[in-house]
Motif scaffolding. Structure first.
Motif, PDB file in Angstrom:
ATOM      1  N   GLY A  17      33.345  65.829  22.409  1.00  0.00           N
ATOM      2  CA  GLY A  17      32.664  64.647  22.936  1.00  0.00           C
ATOM      3  C   GLY A  17      31.300  64.873  23.541  1.00  0.00           C
ATOM      4  N   ILE A  18      30.643  65.987  23.187  1.00  0.00           N
ATOM      5  CA  ILE A  18      29.340  66.229  23.811  1.00  0.00           C
ATOM      6  C   ILE A  18      28.177  66.385  22.834  1.00  0.00           C
ATOM      7  N   CYS A  19      28.467  66.606  21.548  1.00  0.00           N
ATOM      8  CA  CYS A  19      27.347  66.912  20.651  1.00  0.00           C
ATOM      9  C   CYS A  19      26.780  65.676  19.963  1.00  0.00           C
ATOM     10  N   GLY A  20      27.590  64.653  19.797  1.00  0.00           N
ATOM     11  CA  GLY A  20      27.097  63.435  19.155  1.00  0.00           C
ATOM     12  C   GLY A  20      27.116  63.488  17.640  1.00  0.00           C
ATOM     13  N   MET A  21      27.829  64.437  17.089  1.00  0.00           N
ATOM     14  CA  MET A  21      27.842  64.608  15.635  1.00  0.00           C
ATOM     15  C   MET A  21      28.852  63.682  14.954  1.00  0.00           C
ATOM     16  N   CYS A  22      30.035  63.523  15.535  1.00  0.00           N
ATOM     17  CA  CYS A  22      31.059  62.715  14.877  1.00  0.00           C
ATOM     18  C   CYS A  22      30.609  61.255  14.844  1.00  0.00           C
ATOM     19  N   SER A  23      30.972  60.575  13.786  1.00  0.00           N
ATOM     20  CA  SER A  23      30.405  59.237  13.577  1.00  0.00           C
ATOM     21  C   SER A  23      31.254  58.456  12.585  1.00  0.00           C
ATOM     22  N   LEU A  24      32.342  57.895  13.053  1.00  0.00           N
ATOM     23  CA  LEU A  24      33.184  57.092  12.168  1.00  0.00           C
ATOM     24  C   LEU A  24      33.346  55.700  12.747  1.00  0.00           C
ATOM     25  N   VAL A  25      33.285  54.711  11.873  1.00  0.00           N
ATOM     26  CA  VAL A  25      33.605  53.351  12.291  1.00  0.00           C
ATOM     27  C   VAL A  25      35.074  53.126  11.938  1.00  0.00           C
ATOM     28  N   VAL A  26      35.902  52.999  12.963  1.00  0.00           N
ATOM     29  CA  VAL A  26      37.339  52.883  12.767  1.00  0.00           C
ATOM     30  C   VAL A  26      37.763  51.444  13.071  1.00  0.00           C
ATOM     31  N   ASN A  27      38.341  50.800  12.072  1.00  0.00           N
ATOM     32  CA  ASN A  27      38.727  49.389  12.193  1.00  0.00           C
ATOM     33  C   ASN A  27      37.587  48.538  12.743  1.00  0.00           C
ATOM     34  N   GLY A  28      36.399  48.772  12.215  1.00  0.00           N
ATOM     35  CA  GLY A  28      35.238  47.965  12.591  1.00  0.00           C
ATOM     36  C   GLY A  28      34.565  48.376  13.880  1.00  0.00           C
ATOM     37  N   ARG A  29      35.086  49.413  14.552  1.00  0.00           N
ATOM     38  CA  ARG A  29      34.484  49.807  15.823  1.00  0.00           C
ATOM     39  C   ARG A  29      33.992  51.256  15.781  1.00  0.00           C
ATOM     40  N   THR A  72      34.849  56.832  24.535  1.00  0.00           N
ATOM     41  CA  THR A  72      35.479  57.945  23.841  1.00  0.00           C
ATOM     42  C   THR A  72      34.824  58.155  22.478  1.00  0.00           C
ATOM     43  N   THR A  73      34.421  59.390  22.204  1.00  0.00           N
ATOM     44  CA  THR A  73      33.929  59.682  20.852  1.00  0.00           C
ATOM     45  C   THR A  73      35.149  59.780  19.940  1.00  0.00           C
ATOM     46  N   ILE A  74      34.936  59.664  18.644  1.00  0.00           N
ATOM     47  CA  ILE A  74      36.074  59.657  17.724  1.00  0.00           C
ATOM     48  C   ILE A  74      36.765  61.030  17.711  1.00  0.00           C
ATOM     49  N   CYS A  75      36.025  62.089  18.012  1.00  0.00           N
ATOM     50  CA  CYS A  75      36.656  63.418  18.045  1.00  0.00           C
ATOM     51  C   CYS A  75      37.596  63.556  19.236  1.00  0.00           C
ATOM     52  N   GLN A  76      37.385  62.705  20.247  1.00  0.00           N
ATOM     53  CA  GLN A  76      38.204  62.759  21.466  1.00  0.00           C
ATOM     54  C   GLN A  76      39.297  61.693  21.465  1.00  0.00           C
ATOM     55  N   LEU A  77      39.328  60.908  20.397  1.00  0.00           N
ATOM     56  CA  LEU A  77      40.343  59.859  20.313  1.00  0.00           C
ATOM     57  C   LEU A  77      41.636  60.461  19.797  1.00  0.00           C
ATOM     58  N   HIS A  78      42.700  60.234  20.510  1.00  0.00           N
ATOM     59  CA  HIS A  78      43.970  60.813  20.084  1.00  0.00           C
ATOM     60  C   HIS A  78      44.828  59.824  19.318  1.00  0.00           C
ATOM     61  N   MET A  79      45.671  60.372  18.459  1.00  0.00           N
ATOM     62  CA  MET A  79      46.468  59.522  17.574  1.00  0.00           C
ATOM     63  C   MET A  79      47.539  58.741  18.330  1.00  0.00           C
ATOM     64  N   ARG A  80      47.762  59.096  19.602  1.00  0.00           N
ATOM     65  CA  ARG A  80      48.759  58.333  20.375  1.00  0.00           C
ATOM     66  C   ARG A  80      48.309  56.892  20.600  1.00  0.00           C
TER      67      ARG A  80
END
Ligand code: FES
Lengths: 234, 250
Positions: B61-73, B81-89
């Motif tokens: 969550g610190i580099c800014g590299m991950c970049s996914l639009v998940v369900n429109g967001r 939360t960056t997408i790399c820090q988002l957990h599947m729970r």
């Protein structure tokens, strides 16, 4: 890297302000702010219909007696209107072009309904203003008002006008669009001029809502007043 | 848990691209969203299908590299939360998940979910720095800075330049990013010296790159993993107004 178009701070030749995105925003803001003022003044002026024919017609006379100044005001408003619409359309197409491929799943999280339909509520207002001018100012759509207009009997004009269900309906629908438009406009103007901070942003959104409701209630009260016979010819 | 994914697949910049459906089987709720994609990719490789390309680096969550639009967001449904820090729970068994790249003219797709964000670097190169032309390193604390200014500058500097603001904006505007950078410098004495030229240079570059215009939707703030406030956009507008009224040289 070498083919890149990069402006460095020292060699940078500023782009003329109105051509930049913020410059255009500022123009939208200034002209929009003027219309917020106009819409408020126009409403307060016309609400005098509830005080009787004399009051409202006297107000019409005062406006008419401004003479040349009235024309200066009218032409300035028309110019601001043109600027506001020109940049609105230009920005609309620029913004659309900025996202050539749309999302498959599109969601709204924070944006308000009124903010998303600004171009449409704006175009609705534009069509309404054209009709409104043809109706009451230029007397094109209802030539039978000509005599009333000559005597500056604005009071009777309003009542005759709103007694027609169709005309009243058009005005009422237009005022809903106006309320939606100003709802986003109030916050937007302050934000554009940088007159906001973390505390004022939610507050100004609230103020925008309240202002929109006041405008809606104020303007709707006139056709409703006529239809319910609260305001009558005699 | 088992999920159904709809993922944007695009061979290269010239390809038209389309959504493809993939199952994600036996996903643990402890996995991060990117780890889930790693598992899906392993499956795809086994089946001889080209794995899904997506950007990532630090995964913390610190580099800014991950970049996914998940369900429109952008960065998914969780706040800050960056997408790399988002957990599947945060998902449940049977969920259908749409995964798309950042969508903006200024961020052309390179492949699948990877976009070219060098427009952001060019905006930084235009003015996102403080010129130091000579001399040694100045003493720490030689320039007094008020706590409020230091804090506000720090809030703005929290921007990791991921571009989620652009992805979230209905106009694909880059205003929140540029505003964070402009404000970060404008709040500090070292940055104030060039504040006027900086705001002009960065905004001009932003416009050249084809970002949209800000119409105050406020979607950017909601999507920002670092919760950068749109108050910084107001700050940038002030800086811009000041700069257009400042005397120009040459
Ligand atoms: S991979 Fe570094 S912030 Fe997500």
């Amino acid at each position: 890297m070498d083919t890149m178009q990069v402006s460095t701070m020292c060699h940078h030749r500023p782009v003329t302000a109105y051509k930049t995105s913020i410059g255009m925003k500022l123009l939208m803001g200034i002209t929009g702010f003027i219309f917020i003022g106009f819409v408020t003044g126009h409403m307060i002026g016309n609400l005098q219909v509830f005080l009787g024919a004399e009051k409202l017609n006297a107000y019409a006379h005062t406006l008419q007696s401004l003479g040349a100044l009235l024309w200066v005001i009218r032409l300035s408003l028309l110019t601001f209107f043109a600027v506001h619409i020109f940049f609105a359309i230009k920005l609309y197409f620029q913004n659309r072009a900025s996202r050539p491929v749309k999302y498959v799943k599109e969601v709204n999280v924070e944006s308000t309904f009124s903010s998303r339909i600004m171009i449409w509520s704006g175009l609705a207002m534009f069509s309404f203003v054209v009709y409104h001018l043809m109706h009451f100012t230029l007397i094109i759509t209802n030539p039978e008002y000509a005599v009333l207009k000559e005597n500056l009997d604005v009071y009777s004009m309003m009542i005759v006008g709103f007694s027609n269900y169709w005309i009243s309906a058009v005005y009422m629908v237009a005022m809903i669009f106006l309320a939606l438009h100003v709802n986003h406009a109030v916050f937007s103007v302050f934000q554009t001029f940088g007159l906001t901070n973390a505390k004022w942003i939610p507050l100004l959104r609230r103020i925008g809502n309240i202002y929109a409701l006041i405008i809606l209630a104020g303007y709707l009260s006139m056709p409703v007043g006529v239809l319910l016979n609260i305001i009558t010819l005699h | 848990m088992n999920l159904t994914l709809y993922v944007w697949r695009q061979k290269n910049a010239d390809d038209k691209g389309r959504m493809e459906k993939y199952p994600a089987k036996n996903i643990s709720s402890h996995m991060s969203f990117l780890e889930m994609l790693d598992v899906v990719n392993e499956d795809l490789i086994e089946q001889g299908v080209e794995p899904i390309a997506f950007d990532h680096d630090c995964r913390e969550g610190i580099c800014g590299m991950c970049s996914l639009v998940v369900n429109g967001r952008p960065h998914g449904p969780e706040k800050a939360t960056t997408i790399c820090q988002l957990h599947m729970r945060h998902f449940s068994d049977g969920d259908v998940i749409y995964i798309e790249p950042w969508r903006a003219k200024a961020f052309p797709v390179i492949k699948d979910l990877v976009v070219d964000r060098s427009a952001i670097d060019r905006i930084m190169a235009a003015g996102g720095f403080v010129s130091i032309n000579t001399g040694g390193v100045p003493d720490a604390n030689a320039i007094p800075i008020s706590k409020t200014d230091a804090d506000t500058a720090m809030d703005a500097a929290a921007c990791i330049g991921c571009g989620a603001c652009v992805a979230a904006c209905k106009n694909a505007s880059g205003m929140l990013f540029v505003a964070a950078k402009v404000s970060q410098f404008a709040h500090l004495p070292q940055g104030k010296v060039e504040a006027s030229q900086r705001v002009r240079a960065m905004i001009d570059q932003m416009d050249i790159e084809g970002f949209g215009n800000c119409t105050n939707f406020q979607e950017c703030e909601a999507a920002c993993p670092k919760e950068i406030s749109i108050k910084f956009i107001a700050k940038m507008n002030r800086e811009y107004l000041k700069s257009s009224m400042a005397p120009t040289k040459g």
